[in-house]
Enzyme design. Structure first.
Site, mmCIF file in Angstrom:
data_model
loop_
_atom_site.group_PDB
_atom_site.id
_atom_site.type_symbol
_atom_site.label_atom_id
_atom_site.label_comp_id
_atom_site.label_asym_id
_atom_site.label_seq_id
_atom_site.Cartn_x
_atom_site.Cartn_y
_atom_site.Cartn_z
ATOM 1 N N LYS A 10 0.910 -1.297 0.063
ATOM 2 C CA LYS A 10 -0.112 -0.001 -0.070
ATOM 3 C C LYS A 10 0.812 1.030 -0.034
ATOM 4 O O LYS A 10 2.055 1.130 0.184
ATOM 5 C CB LYS A 10 -0.999 -0.119 1.089
ATOM 6 C CG LYS A 10 -1.893 -1.091 1.063
ATOM 7 C CD LYS A 10 -3.132 -1.192 2.398
ATOM 8 C CE LYS A 10 -4.036 -2.211 2.272
ATOM 9 N NZ LYS A 10 -5.125 -1.987 3.347
ATOM 10 N N TYR A 50 -12.184 -2.548 -3.941
ATOM 11 C CA TYR A 50 -12.702 -2.650 -2.608
ATOM 12 C C TYR A 50 -14.370 -3.021 -2.712
ATOM 13 O O TYR A 50 -14.864 -2.569 -1.576
ATOM 14 C CB TYR A 50 -12.199 -1.709 -1.748
ATOM 15 C CG TYR A 50 -10.781 -2.012 -1.119
ATOM 16 C CD1 TYR A 50 -10.615 -3.408 -0.460
ATOM 17 C CD2 TYR A 50 -9.609 -1.247 -1.487
ATOM 18 C CE1 TYR A 50 -9.340 -3.390 -0.053
ATOM 19 C CE2 TYR A 50 -8.649 -1.421 -1.013
ATOM 20 C CZ TYR A 50 -8.386 -2.686 -0.180
ATOM 21 O OH TYR A 50 -7.047 -2.734 0.318
ATOM 22 N N ASN A 113 -1.987 0.149 6.789
ATOM 23 C CA ASN A 113 -1.516 -0.990 7.205
ATOM 24 C C ASN A 113 -0.529 -2.044 6.292
ATOM 25 O O ASN A 113 -0.626 -3.177 6.410
ATOM 26 C CB ASN A 113 -2.822 -1.911 7.687
ATOM 27 C CG ASN A 113 -3.511 -2.454 6.636
ATOM 28 O OD1 ASN A 113 -3.776 -2.015 5.577
ATOM 29 N ND2 ASN A 113 -4.479 -3.491 7.069
ATOM 30 N N HIS A 116 -2.059 -5.534 1.516
ATOM 31 C CA HIS A 116 -3.543 -6.193 1.233
ATOM 32 C C HIS A 116 -3.003 -7.391 0.756
ATOM 33 O O HIS A 116 -2.249 -7.621 0.262
ATOM 34 C CB HIS A 116 -4.176 -5.447 0.418
ATOM 35 C CG HIS A 116 -5.486 -6.187 0.091
ATOM 36 N ND1 HIS A 116 -6.760 -6.567 0.916
ATOM 37 C CD2 HIS A 116 -5.653 -7.115 -1.245
ATOM 38 C CE1 HIS A 116 -7.407 -7.363 -0.048
ATOM 39 N NE2 HIS A 116 -6.752 -7.790 -1.112
ATOM 40 N N GLU A 127 -9.535 -11.093 -7.551
ATOM 41 C CA GLU A 127 -8.381 -10.000 -7.519
ATOM 42 C C GLU A 127 -7.428 -9.952 -8.526
ATOM 43 O O GLU A 127 -7.009 -9.083 -8.938
ATOM 44 C CB GLU A 127 -7.977 -9.844 -5.903
ATOM 45 C CG GLU A 127 -9.075 -9.556 -4.971
ATOM 46 C CD GLU A 127 -8.634 -9.579 -3.576
ATOM 47 O OE1 GLU A 127 -9.614 -9.120 -2.802
ATOM 48 O OE2 GLU A 127 -7.334 -9.660 -3.149
#
Ligand code: CMP
Length: 140
Positions: A10, A50, A113, A116, A127
């Site tokens: 990320k 998402y 965070n 993913h 995905e």
């Protein structure tokens, strides 16, 4: 079984310059990078990726964070790759992530965070197809 899963480094972790450190963890765990690209996601791309979280209270913040800078997207391949990647990442909230996991070491908050990873084999296929045409995934 031999599986493939999506990993996204990320914007926070890309900005921290730890792409290589995170790749090294994948490799040491026996996961191979079989597709990869750096990408600054558009709002529509992040919302689409998402979409399952659309009704969640954190959706807008998640999308804004994911488009705040470039991400590194890769397909990882290996024995039990979906679970193996999730174990390497640690818990979604870095405060709950086990010592030595990617999120314990590099994540700042539940939003920022670091990584993913697909949560199931079924979602992994969805995905992977979202980011990579089959011709851009390399058996190796
Ligand atoms: P990720 O695995 O990318 O999937 C959705 C993301 O939403 C998650 O990591 C977190 O970064 C973010 N998020 C923010 N708040 C929450 C929450 N309460 N529960 C789950 N995910 C959250």
């Amino acid at each position: 079984a031999l599986e493939r899963t999506i990993s996204i480094i990320k914007p926070d972790a890309v900005a921290k310059n730890v792409i290589g450190e995170i790749y090294s963890r994948f490799e040491k765990a026996g996961l191979k990078v079989v597709a990869a690209k750096m990408k600054h996601l558009s709002k529509a791309e992040a919302e689409g990726f998402y979409a399952v979280h659309r009704e969640r209270p954190f959706f807008n913040a998640l999308v804004e964070f994911m488009i705040s800078g470039p991400v590194m997207v890769q397909v990882l391949e290996g024995e039990g790759a979906v679970l193996k990647n999730r174990e390497l990442m640690g818990a979604t909230n870095p405060k709950e992530a086990a010592a030595g996991t990617i999120r314990a070491d590099f994540a700042d908050s539940i939003d920022a965070n670091a990584v993913h990873g697909s949560d199931s084999l079924e979602n992994a296929a969805i995905e992977i197809a979202y980011f990579f045409p089959a011709t851009d995934v390399y058996a190796r």
